[in-house]
Scaffold this active site. Structure first.
Site, PDB file in Angstrom:
ATOM      1  N   ASP A 151       0.855  -1.194   0.000  1.00  0.00           N
ATOM      2  CA  ASP A 151       0.000   0.000   0.000  1.00  0.00           C
ATOM      3  C   ASP A 151       0.884   1.233   0.000  1.00  0.00           C
ATOM      4  O   ASP A 151       2.019   1.210   0.499  1.00  0.00           O
ATOM      5  CB  ASP A 151      -0.922   0.020   1.222  1.00  0.00           C
ATOM      6  CG  ASP A 151      -2.080  -0.951   1.090  1.00  0.00           C
ATOM      7  OD1 ASP A 151      -2.332  -1.429  -0.039  1.00  0.00           O
ATOM      8  OD2 ASP A 151      -2.735  -1.239   2.102  1.00  0.00           O
ATOM      9  N   ASP A 171      -7.034  -1.090  -4.733  1.00  0.00           N
ATOM     10  CA  ASP A 171      -8.147  -0.743  -3.837  1.00  0.00           C
ATOM     11  C   ASP A 171      -9.037   0.325  -4.463  1.00  0.00           C
ATOM     12  O   ASP A 171     -10.260   0.289  -4.327  1.00  0.00           O
ATOM     13  CB  ASP A 171      -7.613  -0.239  -2.491  1.00  0.00           C
ATOM     14  CG  ASP A 171      -6.825  -1.294  -1.738  1.00  0.00           C
ATOM     15  OD1 ASP A 171      -7.104  -2.492  -1.946  1.00  0.00           O
ATOM     16  OD2 ASP A 171      -5.944  -0.924  -0.947  1.00  0.00           O
TER      17      ASP A 171
END
Length: 195
Positions: A151, A171
Site C-alpha cells: 500500500d 483498492d
C-alpha cells in the site's frame, strides 16, 4: 391456363423465397451479434489488463524507490506516498488472515463471472465489474508473491480525524467498481424496469 399457372408459380416462389433466406439472415445476424460481443469482451479484458499492469508498476516503483515505512509527499497536507506492507484487506482490515483473502478473491471472481452473463448492453455495469476484477487480480498477485499487499497512498488530511487511510491503486479500482455497480442497481435498473 398457362397465365394462371405462371402466376401461381411466381406466387409460390415469392412465398418460399423469404423463408429460405430467413435462416441465412438469422445466422448472419447471430454471427454479427457474437462478433460484437467478442469485441466488447476484448475491450474490457484490455482495460482490466492495463489497470492490473498499472497497479503492478506503481507497487514495484514504491518497493524499489521508497524504503519500507518512509514517505514521499505528493500534495502537501493532502496525500503522500507511504510504503507499508498490508497483510489485510483494503485500508488494512482483517490483517493476517491470508486464507480468508484467497477464498474471498476466488469467490469474487465466480460472482463477477455470473453477473457478467447478465450484463449485455450495460456498459456502465460492465465497467464496474471490470474495475472490481482488475483490482482483485492486482491485490491477488501481491498476496501470492509476498503474502502481503503493498500500500502507498496516504490521505494526510484524514489524520486529524484519526482515520489512517493508506491504500493502493487496486483498492481504488475495487472501490470505484463497487460504486459503478451500485449506481447501476439503484438507478439504471429502475429505468429499465419502467421502460
Amino acid at each position: 391456363q398457362r397465365r394462371s399457372l405462371r402466376v401461381r408459380t411466381l406466387s409460390a416462389m415469392a412465398k418460399t423465397g423469404p423463408s429460405r433466406s430467413r435462416p441465412l439472415t438469422l445466422r448472419l445476424l447471430t454471427a454479427l451479434a457474437r462478433a460484437q460481443e467478442d469485441f466488447s469482451l476484448l475491450i474490457y479484458v484490455m482495460v482490466a489488463a492495463v489497470l492490473v499492469l498499472l497497479d503492478f508498476g506503481i507497487k514495484t516503483w514504491v518497493r524499489v524507490h521508497i524504503p519500507l515505512g518512509d514517505s514521499q509527499s505528493l500534495i502537501p497536507g493532502v496525500i503522500d506516498l507511504t510504503h507499508i506492507r498490508n497483510t489485510g484487506a483494503a485500508f488494512s482490515m482483517f490483517e493476517g488472515k491470508q486464507w480468508f483473502f484467497y477464498v474471498t478473491t476466488i469467490l469474487a471472481f465466480v460472482v463477477v463471472a455470473m453477473l457478467w452473463r447478465d450484463s449485455l448492453h450495460k456498459p456502465f455495469y460492465r465497467m464496474g465489474l471490470t474495475l472490481i476484477t482488475a483490482g482483485a487480480i492486482g491485490n491477488f498477485i501481491d498476496r501470492l508473491r509476498f503474502r502481503y499487499v503493498t500500500d502507498m497512498f496516504h490521505l494526510e488530511f484524514l489524520d486529524q480525524w484519526r482515520f489512517n487511510a493508506i491504500f493502493n491503486f487496486a483498492d481504488v479500482c475495487i472501490t470505484l467498481g463497487v460504486i459503478f455497480v451500485l449506481i447501476y442497481i439503484l438507478f439504471d435498473r429502475d429505468k429499465a424496469a419502467v421502460a
